[in-house]
Write a protein that holds these residues in place. Structure first.
Motif, short mmCIF file in Angstrom:
data_model
loop_
_atom_site.label_atom_id
_atom_site.label_comp_id
_atom_site.label_asym_id
_atom_site.label_seq_id
_atom_site.Cartn_x
_atom_site.Cartn_y
_atom_site.Cartn_z
N PHE A 192 0.75 -1.09 0.05
CA PHE A 192 -0.05 -0.01 -0.04
C PHE A 192 0.74 1.03 0.00
N CYS A 193 1.06 1.96 -1.06
CA CYS A 193 1.95 2.91 -1.38
C CYS A 193 1.57 4.07 -0.39
N VAL A 194 2.68 4.96 0.32
CA VAL A 194 2.33 5.98 1.12
C VAL A 194 2.04 7.27 0.17
N LYS A 195 2.58 7.04 -1.10
CA LYS A 195 2.60 8.20 -1.95
C LYS A 195 1.24 8.38 -2.77
N PHE A 196 1.02 7.21 -3.17
CA PHE A 196 -0.06 7.10 -4.00
C PHE A 196 -1.72 6.84 -3.30
N GLN A 197 -1.38 6.20 -2.20
CA GLN A 197 -2.37 6.06 -1.31
C GLN A 197 -3.43 4.77 -1.99
N ARG A 198 -2.50 3.92 -2.45
CA ARG A 198 -3.50 2.68 -3.23
C ARG A 198 -2.40 1.61 -3.26
N GLY A 218 15.31 2.03 5.29
CA GLY A 218 15.30 1.38 3.86
C GLY A 218 14.07 0.22 4.22
N GLN A 219 14.10 -0.31 5.19
CA GLN A 219 13.09 -1.60 5.55
C GLN A 219 11.58 -0.68 5.37
N ARG A 220 11.55 0.26 6.06
CA ARG A 220 10.14 1.13 6.02
C ARG A 220 10.00 1.36 4.51
N ILE A 221 10.60 1.94 3.53
CA ILE A 221 10.42 2.21 2.23
C ILE A 221 10.09 0.85 1.66
N MET A 267 14.59 12.06 2.29
CA MET A 267 13.97 10.77 1.65
C MET A 267 12.76 10.76 2.78
N GLU A 268 13.01 10.57 3.89
CA GLU A 268 11.97 10.36 4.93
C GLU A 268 10.84 11.37 5.16
N GLU A 269 11.35 12.48 4.93
CA GLU A 269 10.11 13.65 4.59
C GLU A 269 9.47 13.38 3.59
N TYR A 270 9.91 13.00 2.24
CA TYR A 270 9.29 12.87 1.15
C TYR A 270 8.37 11.63 1.07
N PHE A 271 8.69 10.66 1.81
CA PHE A 271 7.81 9.62 1.87
C PHE A 271 6.72 9.64 2.87
N PHE A 272 7.44 10.02 4.17
CA PHE A 272 6.45 9.89 5.44
C PHE A 272 6.37 10.98 6.07
N GLU A 314 4.90 15.06 6.62
CA GLU A 314 3.72 15.73 6.69
C GLU A 314 3.40 16.36 5.14
N GLY A 315 2.24 15.83 4.49
CA GLY A 315 1.98 16.22 3.20
C GLY A 315 2.40 15.17 2.23
N ALA A 316 3.17 14.06 2.60
CA ALA A 316 4.05 13.10 1.65
C ALA A 316 3.07 12.79 0.54
N ALA A 317 1.63 12.22 0.76
CA ALA A 317 0.90 11.76 0.06
C ALA A 317 0.59 12.88 -1.25
N LEU A 318 0.55 12.37 -2.31
CA LEU A 318 0.20 13.19 -3.57
C LEU A 318 -1.11 13.60 -3.40
N PRO A 319 -1.40 14.78 -3.96
CA PRO A 319 -2.97 15.49 -3.90
C PRO A 319 -3.94 14.43 -4.88
N PRO A 320 -5.06 14.53 -4.48
CA PRO A 320 -5.86 13.50 -5.28
C PRO A 320 -6.12 14.07 -6.53
N GLY A 321 -6.06 13.03 -7.58
CA GLY A 321 -6.21 13.50 -9.01
C GLY A 321 -4.67 13.65 -9.48
#
Length: 104
Positions: free
Chosen positions: A17-23, A39-42, A82-87, A89-96
């Motif tokens: 379940f991708c934290v960036k794309f939320q699917r 690395g394991q978390r990613i 990298m941690e900030e990018y994936f995990f 605040e606001g790491a998930a991409l906007p809807p659409g």
């Protein structure tokens, strides 16, 4: 008669379940930064697609800050980014969100 590359075994079947794309998406084939908790978390939470996006982001960061990854400080800075990018605040991409088309 041309030589074709050897057939690779089927990879990319592992889903996360991708934290960036939320699917649910295809996950990475191996753990990046083995022996590092991030690395394991990613590996467990980031899709191949999101990882490719990070690699582009990482190039930009390295160029912008002129990082020398031979130094501990630069490595730690990049891991924090990298941690900030994936995990972070606001790491998930906007809807659409639609990724930019690859230059080809």
């Amino acid at each position: 008669m041309g030589c074709s590359p050897p057939v690779q075994p089927e990879t990319g079947n592992r889903k996360v379940f991708c934290v960036k794309f939320q699917r649910e998406m295809v996950g990475l084939d191996e753990v990046p930064f083995e022996n590092h908790p991030l690395g394991q978390r990613i590996y467990e939470n980031v899709s191949k697609e999101a990882w490719k996006m990070w690699l582009e982001q990482m190039k930009m960061i390295m160029n912008e800050y002129r990082l020398n990854l031979g130094t501990q400080e630069a490595q730690e800075f990049l891991l924090k980014q990298m941690e900030e990018y994936f995990f972070g605040e606001g790491a998930a991409l906007p809807p659409g969100y639609v990724p930019p088309r690859a230059k080809g």
